[in-house]
Each structure stands twice: as structure tokens, then as C-alpha cells.
Design a protein around this motif. Structure first.
Motif, PDB file in Angstrom:
ATOM      1  N   THR A 171      12.570  -1.397 -37.208  1.00 32.51           N
ATOM      2  CA  THR A 171      11.590  -1.479 -36.311  1.00 32.51           C
ATOM      3  C   THR A 171      10.876  -0.079 -35.751  1.00 32.51           C
ATOM      4  O   THR A 171       9.776   0.383 -35.755  1.00 32.51           O
ATOM      5  N   GLU A 172      11.673   0.784 -35.128  1.00 32.14           N
ATOM      6  CA  GLU A 172      11.219   1.239 -34.371  1.00 32.14           C
ATOM      7  C   GLU A 172      11.115   2.510 -35.299  1.00 32.14           C
ATOM      8  O   GLU A 172      11.989   3.398 -35.916  1.00 32.14           O
ATOM      9  N   ALA A 173      10.340   3.803 -35.221  1.00 28.57           N
ATOM     10  CA  ALA A 173       9.561   5.060 -35.468  1.00 28.57           C
ATOM     11  C   ALA A 173       9.115   5.616 -34.669  1.00 28.57           C
ATOM     12  O   ALA A 173       8.629   5.514 -33.861  1.00 28.57           O
ATOM     13  N   HIS A 199       2.648  12.979 -30.738  1.00 23.99           N
ATOM     14  CA  HIS A 199       3.933  12.263 -31.628  1.00 23.99           C
ATOM     15  C   HIS A 199       3.622  11.147 -30.368  1.00 23.99           C
ATOM     16  O   HIS A 199       4.117  11.435 -29.602  1.00 23.99           O
ATOM     17  N   GLU A 200       4.181   9.594 -31.558  1.00 22.33           N
ATOM     18  CA  GLU A 200       3.937   8.458 -30.197  1.00 22.33           C
ATOM     19  C   GLU A 200       5.154   7.692 -30.502  1.00 22.33           C
ATOM     20  O   GLU A 200       5.175   7.910 -31.873  1.00 22.33           O
ATOM     21  N   PHE A 201       5.406   6.414 -30.020  1.00 18.65           N
ATOM     22  CA  PHE A 201       6.332   5.647 -30.466  1.00 18.65           C
ATOM     23  C   PHE A 201       6.076   4.843 -30.867  1.00 18.65           C
ATOM     24  O   PHE A 201       4.813   4.253 -30.169  1.00 18.65           O
ATOM     25  N   VAL A 202       6.622   3.751 -31.782  1.00 18.05           N
ATOM     26  CA  VAL A 202       6.004   2.807 -32.261  1.00 18.05           C
ATOM     27  C   VAL A 202       7.182   1.350 -32.608  1.00 18.05           C
ATOM     28  O   VAL A 202       8.631   2.302 -32.986  1.00 18.05           O
ATOM     29  N   ASN A 203       6.602   0.222 -31.982  1.00 17.61           N
ATOM     30  CA  ASN A 203       7.890  -0.476 -32.554  1.00 17.61           C
ATOM     31  C   ASN A 203       7.591  -1.595 -32.720  1.00 17.61           C
ATOM     32  O   ASN A 203       6.538  -2.728 -32.488  1.00 17.61           O
ATOM     33  N   PHE A 204       7.631  -1.739 -34.298  1.00 18.12           N
ATOM     34  CA  PHE A 204       6.507  -2.579 -35.315  1.00 18.12           C
ATOM     35  C   PHE A 204       6.914  -3.972 -34.996  1.00 18.12           C
ATOM     36  O   PHE A 204       7.963  -4.341 -35.100  1.00 18.12           O
ATOM     37  N   ALA A 240      20.878   3.782 -30.994  1.00 19.46           N
ATOM     38  CA  ALA A 240      19.539   4.741 -29.821  1.00 19.46           C
ATOM     39  C   ALA A 240      18.313   3.659 -29.999  1.00 19.46           C
ATOM     40  O   ALA A 240      17.746   3.698 -30.738  1.00 19.46           O
ATOM     41  N   THR A 241      18.066   3.538 -28.450  1.00 17.48           N
ATOM     42  CA  THR A 241      16.558   2.720 -28.538  1.00 17.48           C
ATOM     43  C   THR A 241      15.613   4.239 -27.837  1.00 17.48           C
ATOM     44  O   THR A 241      16.373   4.092 -26.791  1.00 17.48           O
ATOM     45  N   ALA A 242      14.243   3.508 -28.555  1.00 18.39           N
ATOM     46  CA  ALA A 242      13.452   4.718 -27.433  1.00 18.39           C
ATOM     47  C   ALA A 242      12.616   3.606 -26.521  1.00 18.39           C
ATOM     48  O   ALA A 242      11.898   3.773 -26.156  1.00 18.39           O
TER      49      ALA A 242
END
Length: 345
Positions: A171-173, A199-204, A240-242
Motif C-alpha cells: 500500500t506504500e508508494a 515527491h511525496e509518500f502515500v499509503n493507500f 522498510a516502512t516510510a
């Protein structure tokens, strides 16, 4: 006294179906919604685990389409490092449903965007397939020409597919703020440069994944109205998670969202099936034996159990199967996300 639990089969009870059943012997876990004929043409795509799916279907003799086969004479290990023989197209790992929708939109437009060419050491990389040419290409024009050919061939391939098997992975991108396009890896990890202004982080979330699945299905059926779908969820944890939190709950959250979306979407459509590869590999009865050292990649034993359940449910058998230890070497799986582990302390 009788009640709804009185006459349920053994598979409905944890002790009988899980605690007292060997993980490899799991049965009745998958009842296909529609048959998969031996002469069906199949297209595969998705996250790293989907590489195992394609291999298993080929070994069963199914016609797994390949829009971009490796050049004649190219050594298999070199071919895989360059994105050949992984999926039905040389699109690399497609970790999110959003990424798949974008690919289909680009096929429809037929015009690759030069804004999404990344550089590294004066070499050029396709931002949506950054790991497929490890050394990079000579120019932006070469990247765009190869991508344009890629889009044409993948579009033609999908028009032939009877069944599309898609594995949801993350889900993370990371997303381009200007265009909304998501990438398979964070800019700067393989190529390109990370810029927080761009650029931005997104977690759907669940609603977004459901919407993306709906758009994916609609676009694929525009290409082939008779196409059916099999969804799976990758059991491979996040490298890894952002999110700013711990990677374990981030992984469980992500997989829960994907599992719920895949199941609900399949329940809502007669032409969409869900196969529980995630549940089979993460089954507590395996006591961790389905994960290799490092606890991320799935072992040959785990892949054989999951795909054996799928093939058996469809009345298919693996032909000329190699020994179990050759079925699926975790080190053979091409996975950009795994590169993030190099940054861990």
C-alpha cells in the motif's frame, strides 16, 4: 440442542483445519469461482511474489503469455536481471493497484512521458521500471523508444489473455506531486534523485485500493471484454516502512488492507476470484518454515504448497517438476523493494 455450528465441516474449525493439520496438507482452503481450463491463456503481473505464480503455472503446462521474451542466447540469469521471463510483460514489479492502472492508462495513450526518466551516473532509467536495465541506457530517447515498444507489446498481449492473475503487494508508494504518478521504488534508491518538493509518500487506504481495482478491471475489460481475474496478496513483508512507525505493524496494516480489498472485490464480481496464497504461506501451522532466513522471502516449500493448492483446486498438475529445492530460490526473485534493507542499521 442444534445451532449453526453443529454440523459444520472440519475445515470450519481451527483445531481440525489448522492446529492438527500439517501446513502442506491444507485442503478445502480454496474453491475456485470459475474453472481455469488447461488451454487458457494467462497473463501475470504484480509484486515480487507473482514471479513464483507465473513459474508454477508454466510448469503446469498453462499458456502463460510473454509479450517480451528474452533475446535468443541471453543467459537466464542475465535475462532475469533485465526483467525478462519474470511476468507476462517486461514491466517489472507492479507493487500497487494504482501502478497497474497507470500502466493501462499509458497503454491507452500510447505516449510515454519524458518527465519520468531518471538518471544515475550519467545513465538513463525508466522511472517506472528503474531496475530492469541495471547499467542504465545511453539517452532519454532510448528509454522512451524502449518504453513505447513495451506499451505496444503489453497492450497486444493483454488483448489475448483469458485470465489475468494479479498479486497485490504494497500500500506504500512514492508519488510525483505534479503528475500523481506512483513509482515502484522511491526516487534515489535505484536511480533518480529524491526531492521533497517533487515527491511525496502515500499509503493507500482501503477505499483507494478498491477504486483502483475497479478501474484496473474496467480498463482490462476494455482491452478484452471476456477476461477473468484472479487476485492474490503477497505474503512477503515490507522491507522498510516510510510511515514513521515500526515495520511490523506497518506490514500487518498493509496486508490487512490488501486482503480485505481483494476479498471484497472478488465477492462483488462474478468474474473475479481470490486465491489465498497469503493465508497459506503465513499459516501458523508452518511454524515459519515457509519463510527463508531473513523472514521475508518465501521458501521453495512455501511456494510449492501454495501453488500446489491452486493447481489441485483447478484439476491441474505440475509437469516435469524439478526437485523441491529448485522450485523457487528466494535469491532468484527480482525485487527492488529488497534494496531498502541495505539502508537499515
Amino acid at each position: 440442542m442444534t445451532h449453526p455450528y453443529s454440523n459444520l465441516p472440519a475445515m470450519a474449525f481451527w483445531r481440525a483445519a489448522v492446529a492438527e493439520t500439517a501446513a502442506e496438507a491444507v485442503s478445502d482452503i480454496y474453491r475456485p469461482k470459475f474453472p481455469l481450463p488447461a488451454d487458457a491463456t494467462v497473463a501475470t503481473a504484480g509484486s515480487c511474489f507473482a514471479q513464483h505464480v507465473g513459474q508454477a503455472l508454466r510448469r503446469a503446462g498453462l499458456d502463460v503469455l510473454d509479450a517480451e521474451p528474452a533475446p535468443f542466447g541471453l543467459a537466464p540469469d542475465i535475462a532475469r536481471k533485465h526483467g525478462f521471463d519474470l511476468y507476462s510483460g517486461r514491466y517489472g514489479n507492479i507493487y500497487t493497484a494504482r501502478q497497474m492502472v497507470q500502466l493501462l492508462d499509458e497503454i491507452g495513450a500510447g505516449i510515454p512521458d519524458p518527465a519520468h526518466v531518471w538518471t544515475r551516473k550519467n545513465r538513463f532509467h525508466d522511472a517506472f521500471r528503474p531496475g530492469l536495465d541495471p547499467q542504465g541506457l545511453d539517452s532519454i530517447e532510448e528509454v522512451l523508444a524502449i518504453r513505447n515498444r513495451h506499451l505496444a507489446r503489453v497492450g497486444a498481449m493483454l488483448r489475448q489473455a483469458d485470465v489475468f492473475v494479479f498479486t497485490l503487494g504494497l500500500t506504500e508508494a512514492w508519488r510525483c506531486r505534479d503528475t500523481g504518478r506512483v513509482y515502484p521504488s522511491c526516487p534515489g534508491v535505484i536511480a533518480g534523485e529524491y526531492d521533497p518538493a517533487r515527491h511525496e509518500f502515500v499509503n493507500f487506504r482501503y477505499p483507494e485500493v478498491m477504486q483502483d481495482l475497479a478501474e484496473m478491471r474496467a480498463r482490462l475489460q476494455d482491452l478484452n471484454p471476456q477476461m477473468r481475474f484472479v487476485l492474490t496478496v503477497s505474503p512477503v513483508p515490507l522491507a522498510a516502512t516510510a510511515t514513521g512507525g515500526h515495520v511490523l505493524p506497518a506490514t500487518q496494516w498493509s496486508k490487512a488492507v490488501l486482503r480485505a480489498a481483494a476479498g471484497d472485490f472478488a465477492d462483488a464480481h462474478a468474474d473475479v476470484d481470490y486465491f489465498p496464497s497469503y493465508e497459506i504461506v503465513t499459516n501458523p501451522a508452518a511454524h515459519g518454515a515457509f519463510f527463508a532466513q531473513g523472514l521475508r522471502q518465501v521458501t521453495a516449500r512455501g511456494v510449492a504448497t501454495a501453488m500446489g493448492a491452486f493447481l489441485s483446486a483447478h484439476g491441474l498438475v505440475t509437469k516435469d517438476a524439478p526437485p523441491e529445492d529448485a522450485l523457487s530460490d528466494p535469491d532468484d526473485v527480482i525485487c527492488e523493494e529488497a534494496l531498502l534493507e541495505a539502508f537499515g542499521k
